[in-house]
Write an enzyme that holds these catalytic residues in place. Structure first.
Site, PDB file in Angstrom:
ATOM      1  N   LYS A  64     -34.563  23.097  18.342  1.00 33.42           N
ATOM      2  CA  LYS A  64     -33.902  24.371  18.024  1.00 33.42           C
ATOM      3  C   LYS A  64     -34.919  25.527  17.997  1.00 33.42           C
ATOM      4  O   LYS A  64     -36.142  25.298  17.966  1.00 33.42           O
ATOM      5  CB  LYS A  64     -33.178  24.232  16.684  1.00 33.42           C
ATOM      6  CG  LYS A  64     -32.019  23.208  16.733  1.00 33.42           C
ATOM      7  CD  LYS A  64     -31.232  23.216  15.432  1.00 33.42           C
ATOM      8  CE  LYS A  64     -30.073  22.248  15.473  1.00 33.42           C
ATOM      9  NZ  LYS A  64     -29.235  22.322  14.247  1.00 33.42           N
ATOM     10  N   TYR A 120     -20.996  24.874  19.832  1.00 37.29           N
ATOM     11  CA  TYR A 120     -20.646  24.583  18.436  1.00 37.29           C
ATOM     12  C   TYR A 120     -19.181  24.882  18.127  1.00 37.29           C
ATOM     13  O   TYR A 120     -18.825  25.096  16.955  1.00 37.29           O
ATOM     14  CB  TYR A 120     -21.562  25.365  17.492  1.00 37.29           C
ATOM     15  CG  TYR A 120     -22.925  24.723  17.314  1.00 37.29           C
ATOM     16  CD1 TYR A 120     -23.062  23.455  16.736  1.00 37.29           C
ATOM     17  CD2 TYR A 120     -24.084  25.375  17.712  1.00 37.29           C
ATOM     18  CE1 TYR A 120     -24.306  22.861  16.568  1.00 37.29           C
ATOM     19  CE2 TYR A 120     -25.343  24.777  17.542  1.00 37.29           C
ATOM     20  CZ  TYR A 120     -25.430  23.532  16.970  1.00 37.29           C
ATOM     21  OH  TYR A 120     -26.666  22.934  16.794  1.00 37.29           O
ATOM     22  N   ASN A 148     -33.041  23.590  10.858  1.00 35.90           N
ATOM     23  CA  ASN A 148     -33.420  22.177  10.679  1.00 35.90           C
ATOM     24  C   ASN A 148     -34.045  21.549  11.928  1.00 35.90           C
ATOM     25  O   ASN A 148     -34.022  20.328  12.100  1.00 35.90           O
ATOM     26  CB  ASN A 148     -32.228  21.376  10.160  1.00 35.90           C
ATOM     27  CG  ASN A 148     -31.027  21.470  11.071  1.00 35.90           C
ATOM     28  OD1 ASN A 148     -31.120  21.999  12.176  1.00 35.90           O
ATOM     29  ND2 ASN A 148     -29.893  20.957  10.620  1.00 35.90           N
ATOM     30  N   HIS A 161     -31.339  19.027  16.921  1.00 39.48           N
ATOM     31  CA  HIS A 161     -29.946  18.563  16.999  1.00 39.48           C
ATOM     32  C   HIS A 161     -29.922  17.153  17.564  1.00 39.48           C
ATOM     33  O   HIS A 161     -30.750  16.804  18.413  1.00 39.48           O
ATOM     34  CB  HIS A 161     -29.148  19.484  17.933  1.00 39.48           C
ATOM     35  CG  HIS A 161     -27.791  18.957  18.268  1.00 39.48           C
ATOM     36  ND1 HIS A 161     -26.696  19.145  17.454  1.00 39.48           N
ATOM     37  CD2 HIS A 161     -27.355  18.195  19.308  1.00 39.48           C
ATOM     38  CE1 HIS A 161     -25.637  18.541  17.996  1.00 39.48           C
ATOM     39  NE2 HIS A 161     -26.015  17.963  19.118  1.00 39.48           N
ATOM     40  N   GLU A 218     -21.707  16.579  25.072  1.00 38.99           N
ATOM     41  CA  GLU A 218     -22.894  17.435  24.890  1.00 38.99           C
ATOM     42  C   GLU A 218     -23.895  17.262  26.035  1.00 38.99           C
ATOM     43  O   GLU A 218     -24.531  18.236  26.457  1.00 38.99           O
ATOM     44  CB  GLU A 218     -23.548  17.125  23.547  1.00 38.99           C
ATOM     45  CG  GLU A 218     -22.681  17.576  22.373  1.00 38.99           C
ATOM     46  CD  GLU A 218     -23.274  17.241  21.014  1.00 38.99           C
ATOM     47  OE1 GLU A 218     -22.631  17.580  20.019  1.00 38.99           O
ATOM     48  OE2 GLU A 218     -24.364  16.637  20.946  1.00 38.99           O
TER      49      GLU A 218
HETATM   50  P1  GDP Z   1     -25.879  17.913  12.061  1.00 42.59           P
HETATM   51  O1  GDP Z   1     -24.994  16.960  12.838  1.00 42.59           O
HETATM   52  O2  GDP Z   1     -26.769  17.224  11.056  1.00 42.59           O
HETATM   53  O3  GDP Z   1     -26.659  18.851  12.972  1.00 42.59           O
HETATM   54  O4  GDP Z   1     -24.917  18.840  11.175  1.00 42.59           O
HETATM   55  P2  GDP Z   1     -23.501  19.528  11.472  1.00 42.59           P
HETATM   56  O5  GDP Z   1     -22.911  19.053  12.769  1.00 42.59           O
HETATM   57  O6  GDP Z   1     -22.673  19.374  10.240  1.00 42.59           O
HETATM   58  O7  GDP Z   1     -23.872  21.078  11.589  1.00 42.59           O
HETATM   59  C1  GDP Z   1     -24.371  21.631  12.787  1.00 42.59           C
HETATM   60  C2  GDP Z   1     -25.506  22.563  12.445  1.00 42.59           C
HETATM   61  O8  GDP Z   1     -24.986  23.665  11.678  1.00 42.59           O
HETATM   62  C3  GDP Z   1     -26.583  21.973  11.524  1.00 42.59           C
HETATM   63  O9  GDP Z   1     -27.534  21.201  12.222  1.00 42.59           O
HETATM   64  C4  GDP Z   1     -27.184  23.217  10.906  1.00 42.59           C
HETATM   65  O10 GDP Z   1     -28.083  23.887  11.806  1.00 42.59           O
HETATM   66  C5  GDP Z   1     -25.949  24.076  10.701  1.00 42.59           C
HETATM   67  N1  GDP Z   1     -25.337  23.878   9.370  1.00 42.59           N
HETATM   68  C6  GDP Z   1     -24.688  22.790   8.899  1.00 42.59           C
HETATM   69  N2  GDP Z   1     -24.230  22.965   7.649  1.00 42.59           N
HETATM   70  C7  GDP Z   1     -24.600  24.229   7.309  1.00 42.59           C
HETATM   71  C8  GDP Z   1     -24.396  25.026   6.131  1.00 42.59           C
HETATM   72  O11 GDP Z   1     -23.782  24.592   5.140  1.00 42.59           O
HETATM   73  N3  GDP Z   1     -24.921  26.285   6.147  1.00 42.59           N
HETATM   74  C9  GDP Z   1     -25.568  26.805   7.242  1.00 42.59           C
HETATM   75  N4  GDP Z   1     -26.042  28.053   7.177  1.00 42.59           N
HETATM   76  N5  GDP Z   1     -25.770  26.080   8.366  1.00 42.59           N
HETATM   77  C10 GDP Z   1     -25.299  24.811   8.402  1.00 42.59           C
END
Ligand code: GDP
Length: 140
Positions: free
Chosen positions: A11, A51, A114, A117, A128
């Site tokens: 990222k 997304y 973080n 991905h 994807e």
């Molecule tokens: P992943 O599968 O661990 O990447 O998590 P998700 O699919 O739930 O979320 C996609 C991405 O959105 C995450 O990797 C983070 O960059 C972002 N994200 C997820 N949850 C949050 C949140 O509660 N707040 C914010 N600001 N970003 C989030």
């Protein structure tokens, strides 16, 4: 266990902090074979498309802004059990709670920023991978 393919993205936070090489080294050390790789800057529309599943979440706009702030490095990875193995190597979504040995623990800073991905299931991995790479790049 079967050989699987998964999509990873370094990222903008990690790419912008010059951690691309270190993350690729971690992936290769963990036995992932890089099938295809590119370096690119997502447009807002492309990030919103990638997304789309999160479009109703409160963090969607912030996530799209983050993912378009700089260059990213998407990669198609192959390994035995690649999807769950990558999720384990990445660590949990919230980088501030990620174990020190994980990629998010080392290179991420928050729940949003973080570093990396990883696809979460075979169906999402297929969608994807096709988002970033053509059949020409993946057929082998
Ligand atoms: P992943 O599968 O661990 O990447 O998590 P998700 O699919 O739930 O979320 C996609 C991405 O959105 C995450 O990797 C983070 O960059 C972002 N994200 C997820 N949850 C949050 C949140 O509660 N707040 C914010 N600001 N970003 C989030």
């Amino acid at each position: 266990m079967a050989i699987e393919r998964t999509l990873t993205i370094i990222k903008p936070d990690a790419a912008g902090a010059s951690h691309i090489g270190e993350i690729i080294t971690e992936l290769e050390r963990a036995g992932f074979h890089i099938l295809a790789m590119r370096k690119m800057h997502l447009s807002r529309a492309q990030a919103e498309g990638f997304y789309a599943v999160h479009r109703d979440r409160p963090f969607f706009e912030s996530l799209v802004t983050f993912m378009t702030e700089g260059e990213i490095v998407p990669m198609a990875l192959e390994r035995e059990n690649a999807i769950s193995a990558l999720r384990e190597l990445m660590g949990p979504t919230n980088a501030s709670e990620a174990p020190a040995g994980t990629i998010r623990g080392k290179f991420g800073t928050s729940i949003e920023r973080n570093a990396i991905h990883g696809s979460d299931a075979p169906e999402t991995a297929a969608v994807e991978l096709a988002f970033f790479f053509s059949r020409l790049e993946l057929d082998r």
